[in-house]
Design an enzyme around this catalytic site. Structure first.
Site, PDB file in Angstrom:
ATOM      1  N   GLU A 158      23.183  13.265 -52.086  1.00  0.00           N
ATOM      2  CA  GLU A 158      23.654  13.664 -50.763  1.00  0.00           C
ATOM      3  C   GLU A 158      24.789  12.731 -50.366  1.00  0.00           C
ATOM      4  OE1 GLU A 158      20.276  13.788 -48.130  1.00  0.00           O
ATOM      5  OE2 GLU A 158      19.227  15.147 -49.462  1.00  0.00           O
TER       6      GLU A 158
ATOM      7  N   CYS B 194      14.289  12.063 -52.134  1.00  0.00           N
ATOM      8  CA  CYS B 194      13.941  12.115 -53.565  1.00  0.00           C
ATOM      9  C   CYS B 194      13.155  10.907 -54.076  1.00  0.00           C
ATOM     10  CB  CYS B 194      15.212  12.291 -54.386  1.00  0.00           C
ATOM     11  SG  CYS B 194      15.969  13.903 -54.123  1.00  0.00           S
TER      12      CYS B 194
HETATM   13  N1  LIG Z   1      18.186  16.567 -51.627  1.00  0.00           N
HETATM   14  C1  LIG Z   1      18.636  15.994 -52.740  1.00  0.00           C
HETATM   15  O1  LIG Z   1      19.496  15.115 -52.722  1.00  0.00           O
HETATM   16  C2  LIG Z   1      18.113  16.442 -54.097  1.00  0.00           C
HETATM   17  C3  LIG Z   1      18.772  16.022 -55.264  1.00  0.00           C
HETATM   18  C4  LIG Z   1      18.293  16.450 -56.497  1.00  0.00           C
HETATM   19  C5  LIG Z   1      17.159  17.247 -56.559  1.00  0.00           C
HETATM   20  N2  LIG Z   1      16.523  17.625 -55.420  1.00  0.00           N
HETATM   21  C6  LIG Z   1      15.348  18.511 -55.523  1.00  0.00           C
HETATM   22  O2  LIG Z   1      15.753  19.837 -55.188  1.00  0.00           O
HETATM   23  C7  LIG Z   1      14.688  20.524 -54.536  1.00  0.00           C
HETATM   24  C8  LIG Z   1      15.156  21.049 -53.185  1.00  0.00           C
HETATM   25  O3  LIG Z   1      15.460  19.939 -52.373  1.00  0.00           O
HETATM   26  P1  LIG Z   1      16.266  20.093 -50.988  1.00  0.00           P
HETATM   27  O4  LIG Z   1      16.515  18.731 -50.495  1.00  0.00           O
HETATM   28  O5  LIG Z   1      17.408  21.020 -51.217  1.00  0.00           O
HETATM   29  O6  LIG Z   1      15.148  20.844 -50.102  1.00  0.00           O
HETATM   30  P2  LIG Z   1      15.300  21.485 -48.640  1.00  0.00           P
HETATM   31  O7  LIG Z   1      13.987  21.283 -47.999  1.00  0.00           O
HETATM   32  O8  LIG Z   1      16.549  20.988 -48.013  1.00  0.00           O
HETATM   33  O9  LIG Z   1      15.525  23.049 -48.920  1.00  0.00           O
HETATM   34  C9  LIG Z   1      14.549  23.904 -49.444  1.00  0.00           C
HETATM   35  C10 LIG Z   1      14.806  25.305 -48.872  1.00  0.00           C
HETATM   36  O10 LIG Z   1      13.981  26.252 -49.557  1.00  0.00           O
HETATM   37  C11 LIG Z   1      13.614  27.259 -48.651  1.00  0.00           C
HETATM   38  N3  LIG Z   1      12.478  28.003 -49.220  1.00  0.00           N
HETATM   39  C12 LIG Z   1      11.239  27.552 -49.497  1.00  0.00           C
HETATM   40  N4  LIG Z   1      10.505  28.545 -50.055  1.00  0.00           N
HETATM   41  C13 LIG Z   1      11.313  29.634 -50.153  1.00  0.00           C
HETATM   42  C14 LIG Z   1      11.129  30.960 -50.656  1.00  0.00           C
HETATM   43  N5  LIG Z   1       9.978  31.357 -51.194  1.00  0.00           N
HETATM   44  N6  LIG Z   1      12.163  31.807 -50.568  1.00  0.00           N
HETATM   45  C15 LIG Z   1      13.340  31.418 -50.042  1.00  0.00           C
HETATM   46  N7  LIG Z   1      13.574  30.182 -49.564  1.00  0.00           N
HETATM   47  C16 LIG Z   1      12.561  29.296 -49.619  1.00  0.00           C
HETATM   48  C17 LIG Z   1      13.323  26.490 -47.371  1.00  0.00           C
HETATM   49  O11 LIG Z   1      13.360  27.326 -46.227  1.00  0.00           O
HETATM   50  C18 LIG Z   1      14.458  25.454 -47.385  1.00  0.00           C
HETATM   51  O12 LIG Z   1      15.599  25.926 -46.690  1.00  0.00           O
HETATM   52  C19 LIG Z   1      13.532  19.522 -54.459  1.00  0.00           C
HETATM   53  O13 LIG Z   1      12.692  19.708 -55.557  1.00  0.00           O
HETATM   54  C20 LIG Z   1      14.232  18.179 -54.563  1.00  0.00           C
HETATM   55  O14 LIG Z   1      13.401  17.177 -55.097  1.00  0.00           O
HETATM   56  C21 LIG Z   1      16.984  17.250 -54.180  1.00  0.00           C
END
Ligand SMILES: NC(=O)c1ccc[n+]([C@@H]2O[C@H](COP(=O)([O-])OP(=O)(O)OC[C@H]3O[C@@H](n4cnc5c(N)ncnc54)[C@H](O)[C@@H]3O)[C@@H](O)[C@H]2O)c1
Length: 441
Positions: free
Chosen positions: A155, A263
């Site tokens: 991020e 994370c």
């Molecule tokens: N944030 C980071 O910097 C980062 C970096 C690398 C990996 N990740 C990984 O990526 C994944 C997502 O993280 P994030 O920070 O983007 O999460 P987040 O919480 O910001 O976003 C997840 C989204 O998924 C949506 N969602 C959930 N179930 C759903 C469904 N069935 N249909 C449609 N939409 C649905 C939610 O409404 C939400 O908007 C996690 O596993 C995290 O560990 C995150």
């Protein structure tokens, strides 16, 4: 190529926008209607530098769209990415896979023709196979392969990280899926980005091994910083002297109040649980988790000490609430430990963060949120820097001093120089460097 991105959060939205910039047709899906409605009007649900323009450009070019209709997005897609959240499960620290599995079921029902289902969410070893099992069980006739393609973006620099990654990791077992993934990442092939093809399990583990290693590196330098304070050494010089060794590397050797964010805390915990369950405990990571938890709590004591041993009835001006700069993400931010601890000790908190306050209002009570950095200061007994936003580096220190009740600064991100702060008349403490009394006028 056409893809559906399930989950339009930090990872799904950035990945979706970047794939569309690569020329792929992308439909981003989320079940949060307000989020999708906002995106249709080019309102970003998160703060990420450059994202708004990237989204607007690709929407205009007709390559990027947003919907709540998962079934229709999936039925048109060559590949479906699962980018939903995998937070810590309450109570035991395992990754909560309920969103991933629910998405897998929904996807299964909508699959039309051969489709590659890609887990981009960070998921424990074995999840890809379970996703495949769920899809097969829900739709025995579906033609699909499951691929693991963990995301390494940070991020704050997410777009650049996605467009110019150090590597792309792809766990796949069939040639057909490999060809689809190669096609999707064609642009990165052209700039010779290393693409690591592995098995599903190996790919899933690479993501956790990378994050827990980085968390370990941060925790290592944090402990060295404590030792520096005890022996009168300077942690920045130590980090430089150590990091110039090519085997070690300079990055992630910056001391602070303990790692946070969406994370590292949950991923360290999840890997610890997986390793225990498999009878192969990771004692280094278990120790890292324990040290980091305790460290966040101890940071409040540092502020109390700077106030002469008590903050009861005193006002603490807090600059920075997010876990790092250039994001609005408050998840597991050190501020969520430090501020409640100070409030419990009787302090009054006046806080400012350039992007995190909207989120912080839901997570912190009894905090007075201010309009800008200077606004936190009038009558405060101490200024505490919790996040290293650039705008805090450039404060007018004469003005800061004139507004504070006492010229005391606790800098948990080491953004100021001890000598300069002392010369300017501040009693200044930071992390892993000598604490200097106010020297100037
Ligand atoms: N944030 C980071 O910097 C980062 C970096 C690398 C990996 N990740 C990984 O990526 C994944 C997502 O993280 P994030 O920070 O983007 O999460 P987040 O919480 O910001 O976003 C997840 C989204 O998924 C949506 N969602 C959930 N179930 C759903 C469904 N069935 N249909 C449609 N939409 C649905 C939610 O409404 C939400 O908007 C996690 O596993 C995290 O560990 C995150």
């Amino acid at each position: 190529m056409r893809i559906a991105m399930i989950g339009t959060g930090y990872v799904g939205l950035v990945s979706g926008a970047c794939f569309s910039e690569f020329g792929v047709d992308v439909i981003c899906v989320d079940k949060d209607e307000a989020k999708i409605e906002g995106l249709r009007q080019n309102r970003m649900p998160i703060y990420e530098p450059g994202l708004e323009a990237l989204v607007a450009d690709n929407v205009k070019a007709g390559r990027l769209s947003f919907t709540t209709d998962l079934a229709s997005a999936v039925s048109q897609a060559d590949a479906v990415f699962i980018a939903v959240g995998t937070p810590s499960r309450r109570g035991d620290g395992h990754a909560d896979l309920s969103y991933v599995y629910a998405a897998a079921q929904e996807i299964a029902r909508a699959l039309t023709g051969y489709t590659v289902v890609v887990t981009k969410s960070t998921v424990p070893v074995g999840t890809g196979r379970e996703v495949a099992r769920i899809i097969r069980e829900t739709r025995p006739d579906a033609q699909f392969d499951v691929v693991s393609n963990p995301e390494f973006l940070r991020e704050g620099s997410a777009i650049n990280d996605f467009m110019r990654p150090d590597r792309v990791v792809i766990g796949t077992e069939t040639d057909a899926a490999r060809q689809v993934m190669k096609q999707l990442y064609r642009v990165l092939y052209l700039i010779e980005t290393p693409i690591v093809f592995t098995s599903l399990e190996t790919s899933e583990l690479i993501k956790y091994a990378a994050n827990t290693f980085l968390a370990t590196k941060i925790t290592f330098i944090n402990e060295i910083a404590d030792l520096c304070e005890a022996v009168g050494a300077d942690v920045h010089d130590v980090a430089r002297g150590v990091g110039l060794d090519g085997r070690i590397g300079k990055k992630f050797l910056h001391p602070g109040p303990g790692y946070g964010g969406s994370c590292f805390p949950k991923d360290t915990l999840a890997l610890v649980r997986t390793a225990r369950d498999k009878g192969s405990p990771l004692r280094i990571i278990e120790t890292v988790v324990a040290i980091n938890d305790e460290r966040k709590r101890r940071m409040a004591d540092k502020i109390v000490a700077a106030c002469g041993g008590s903050v009861k009835g005193k006002t603490v001006a807090v600059l920075g609430l997010t876990f790092k700069p250039n994001t609005d993400d408050m998840r597991d931010s050190p501020s969520l430990e430090i501020i409640p601890a100070l409030l419990a000790k009787g302090a009054r908190i006046r806080a400012y963060d350039p992007e995190g306050m909207e989120e912080a209002r839901h997570m912190l009570s009894d905090v007075e949120f201010c309009d800008n950095a200077y606004d936190t200061l009038p009558g405060a007994d101490v200024l505490a820097v919790l996040t290293e936003w650039n705008e805090f580096r450039a404060l007018n220190m004469d003005r800061v001093k004139s507004l504070l009740k006492s010229p005391v600064v606790v800098d948990l991100r080491n953004i100021y120089s001890p000598e300069e702060m002392s010369a300017q008349g501040f009693s200044y403490s930071s992390i892993g460097r000598p604490t200097l009394p106010a020297g100037g006028s």
